[in-house]
Design a protein around this motif. Structure first.
Motif, PDB file in Angstrom:
ATOM      1  N   SER A  25      68.161 -10.713  55.774  1.00 33.96           N
ATOM      2  CA  SER A  25      67.521  -9.893  54.650  1.00 33.96           C
ATOM      3  C   SER A  25      67.341  -8.632  54.937  1.00 33.96           C
ATOM      4  N   ASP A  26      67.792  -7.513  53.922  1.00 30.79           N
ATOM      5  CA  ASP A  26      67.407  -6.317  54.009  1.00 30.79           C
ATOM      6  C   ASP A  26      66.788  -5.957  52.630  1.00 30.79           C
ATOM      7  N   LEU A  27      65.918  -4.783  52.522  1.00 32.44           N
ATOM      8  CA  LEU A  27      65.379  -4.462  51.219  1.00 32.44           C
ATOM      9  C   LEU A  27      65.862  -3.288  50.727  1.00 32.44           C
ATOM     10  N   GLY A  28      66.098  -3.347  49.308  1.00 30.15           N
ATOM     11  CA  GLY A  28      66.416  -2.112  48.371  1.00 30.15           C
ATOM     12  C   GLY A  28      65.595  -2.042  47.233  1.00 30.15           C
ATOM     13  N   ALA A  29      65.911  -1.108  46.172  1.00 30.81           N
ATOM     14  CA  ALA A  29      65.011  -0.807  45.157  1.00 30.81           C
ATOM     15  C   ALA A  29      66.167  -0.738  43.955  1.00 30.81           C
ATOM     16  N   TRP A  30      65.548  -1.303  42.803  1.00 30.81           N
ATOM     17  CA  TRP A  30      66.473  -1.087  41.656  1.00 30.81           C
ATOM     18  C   TRP A  30      65.428  -0.570  40.445  1.00 30.81           C
ATOM     19  N   TYR A  31      65.555   0.537  39.674  1.00 32.33           N
ATOM     20  CA  TYR A  31      65.130   1.178  38.592  1.00 32.33           C
ATOM     21  C   TYR A  31      65.909   0.790  37.366  1.00 32.33           C
ATOM     22  N   MET A  32      65.002   0.394  36.457  1.00 31.82           N
ATOM     23  CA  MET A  32      65.887  -0.212  35.277  1.00 31.82           C
ATOM     24  C   MET A  32      65.253   0.093  34.115  1.00 31.82           C
ATOM     25  N   ALA A  56      64.616   2.869  49.336  1.00 27.49           N
ATOM     26  CA  ALA A  56      63.803   3.205  48.164  1.00 27.49           C
ATOM     27  C   ALA A  56      64.171   4.058  47.035  1.00 27.49           C
ATOM     28  N   VAL A  57      65.093   5.226  47.519  1.00 30.36           N
ATOM     29  CA  VAL A  57      65.433   6.090  46.667  1.00 30.36           C
ATOM     30  C   VAL A  57      66.403   7.064  47.505  1.00 30.36           C
ATOM     31  N   GLY A  58      67.491   7.312  46.873  1.00 30.10           N
ATOM     32  CA  GLY A  58      68.042   8.493  47.584  1.00 30.10           C
ATOM     33  C   GLY A  58      69.525   7.818  48.077  1.00 30.10           C
ATOM     34  N   ASP A  59      69.747   6.704  48.325  1.00 27.83           N
ATOM     35  CA  ASP A  59      70.961   6.238  49.019  1.00 27.83           C
ATOM     36  C   ASP A  59      71.384   5.065  48.126  1.00 27.83           C
ATOM     37  N   LEU A  60      72.284   5.696  47.063  1.00 29.17           N
ATOM     38  CA  LEU A  60      72.821   4.952  45.751  1.00 29.17           C
ATOM     39  C   LEU A  60      73.812   3.969  46.261  1.00 29.17           C
ATOM     40  N   GLU A  61      73.480   2.655  45.603  1.00 27.37           N
ATOM     41  CA  GLU A  61      74.283   1.506  45.849  1.00 27.37           C
ATOM     42  C   GLU A  61      74.950   1.230  44.701  1.00 27.37           C
ATOM     43  N   ARG A 209      69.451 -10.891  50.081  1.00 30.30           N
ATOM     44  CA  ARG A 209      69.122  -9.461  49.932  1.00 30.30           C
ATOM     45  C   ARG A 209      67.974  -9.290  48.918  1.00 30.30           C
ATOM     46  N   GLY A 210      66.978  -8.609  49.599  1.00 33.24           N
ATOM     47  CA  GLY A 210      65.840  -8.633  48.850  1.00 33.24           C
ATOM     48  C   GLY A 210      65.720  -7.190  47.927  1.00 33.24           C
ATOM     49  N   GLN A 211      65.249  -7.397  46.645  1.00 28.01           N
ATOM     50  CA  GLN A 211      65.279  -5.896  45.969  1.00 28.01           C
ATOM     51  C   GLN A 211      64.024  -5.713  45.338  1.00 28.01           C
ATOM     52  N   ILE A 212      63.100  -4.723  45.489  1.00 25.81           N
ATOM     53  CA  ILE A 212      62.171  -4.237  44.631  1.00 25.81           C
ATOM     54  C   ILE A 212      62.712  -3.784  43.390  1.00 25.81           C
ATOM     55  N   GLN A 213      62.055  -4.261  42.130  1.00 23.80           N
ATOM     56  CA  GLN A 213      62.649  -3.875  41.118  1.00 23.80           C
ATOM     57  C   GLN A 213      61.538  -3.492  39.987  1.00 23.80           C
ATOM     58  N   ILE A 214      61.523  -2.482  39.502  1.00 25.72           N
ATOM     59  CA  ILE A 214      60.823  -1.853  38.373  1.00 25.72           C
ATOM     60  C   ILE A 214      61.489  -1.700  36.964  1.00 25.72           C
ATOM     61  N   GLY A 215      61.347  -2.450  35.781  1.00 25.93           N
ATOM     62  CA  GLY A 215      61.947  -2.331  34.823  1.00 25.93           C
ATOM     63  C   GLY A 215      61.036  -1.797  33.540  1.00 25.93           C
ATOM     64  N   PHE A 216      61.682  -1.013  32.665  1.00 24.25           N
ATOM     65  CA  PHE A 216      60.995  -0.627  31.481  1.00 24.25           C
ATOM     66  C   PHE A 216      61.794  -1.078  30.528  1.00 24.25           C
TER      67      PHE A 216
END
Length: 225
Positions: A25-32, A56-61, A209-216
């Motif tokens: 597992s590795d960790l990414g971040a999604w902003y939605m 966390a930010v800056g390396d676009l997947e 694959r783990g993802q931190i997610q923040i959604g509005f």
């Protein structure tokens, strides 16, 4: 019919909890951002932007933009939708950053049920994926639950818990594409807006694959009524 949907929903949720068993597992971040805005009594406009990072930010997947027009078969429920998605992906291949563009047409059906505090949603989605050198089709089924914590209903200024499981099935071989399991805490800002922060685990090709997610979420209607 409701009993069948409910049994299917809880079966898929149970399968999802098994799917997160230990792989690398590795960790990414999604902003939605998700918009679902009424344009008439029956019609709604769906609009969505997801900014997905390897870190966390800056390396676009992946940058994903989706939109579509939906129609309620019954009052505020049983929504059918036709949509389009633009997906820019920047994966690493042999340690080198690459870029791929996908155009996607999708059709979906969403139905909602309520059992006491439990707000249950089923989403069925069919995707036609136009990649740069390929065409693929995929079916997705998602079941999700929103459960108010500080109040009995999803009312303004209340906290709630959110969970979902989504399975992806390809029309090609292998049939299993991926599975996503998600858990979050949310806050209802007002009757048309809410925010969530949580964690999603994606199982794909025997790798978690783990993802931190923040959604509005924005449901402000465009029609005057």
């Amino acid at each position: 019919m409701k009993k069948i949907l409910t049994k299917l929903a809880f079966t898929v949720l149970s399968l999802g909890s098994v799917a997160v068993a230990a792989q690398k597992s590795d960790l990414g971040a999604w902003y939605m951002y998700f918009g679902n805005n009424k344009i008439s009594k029956k019609l709604n406009l769906h609009n969505e932007i997801q900014y997905r990072n390897f870190d966390a930010v800056g390396d676009l997947e992946q940058l994903l933009i989706r939109t579509g027009i939906g129609y309620d078969l019954t009052e505020n429920n049983n929504n059918v939708l036709l949509g389009y998605g633009f997906i820019l992906s920047r994966p690493y291949v042999n340690g080198e950053k690459t870029e791929n563009i996908e155009h996607r047409i999708f059709q979906q059906f969403i139905t909602r049920q309520k059992f006491g505090r439990f707000n249950l949603q089923h989403r069925y989605r069919l995707e036609e994926r136009f990649l740069q050198d390929d065409f693929r089709m995929r079916f997705r089924y998602m079941v999700g639950l929103n459960i108010p914590i500080t109040q009995k209903e999803m009312l303004p200024k209340s906290l709630y818990a959110s969970v979902y499981n989504e399975i992806f099935l390809s029309f090609d071989s292998p049939v299993f594409d991926r599975n996503r399991v998600y858990g979050a805490l949310g806050y209802v800002i007002n009757k048309n807006m809410r925010i969530e922060a949580g964690y999603m685990n994606q199982l794909q090709e025997n790798r978690n694959r783990g993802q931190i997610q923040i959604g509005f979420y924005n449901n402000i209607p465009f029609n005057k009524n």
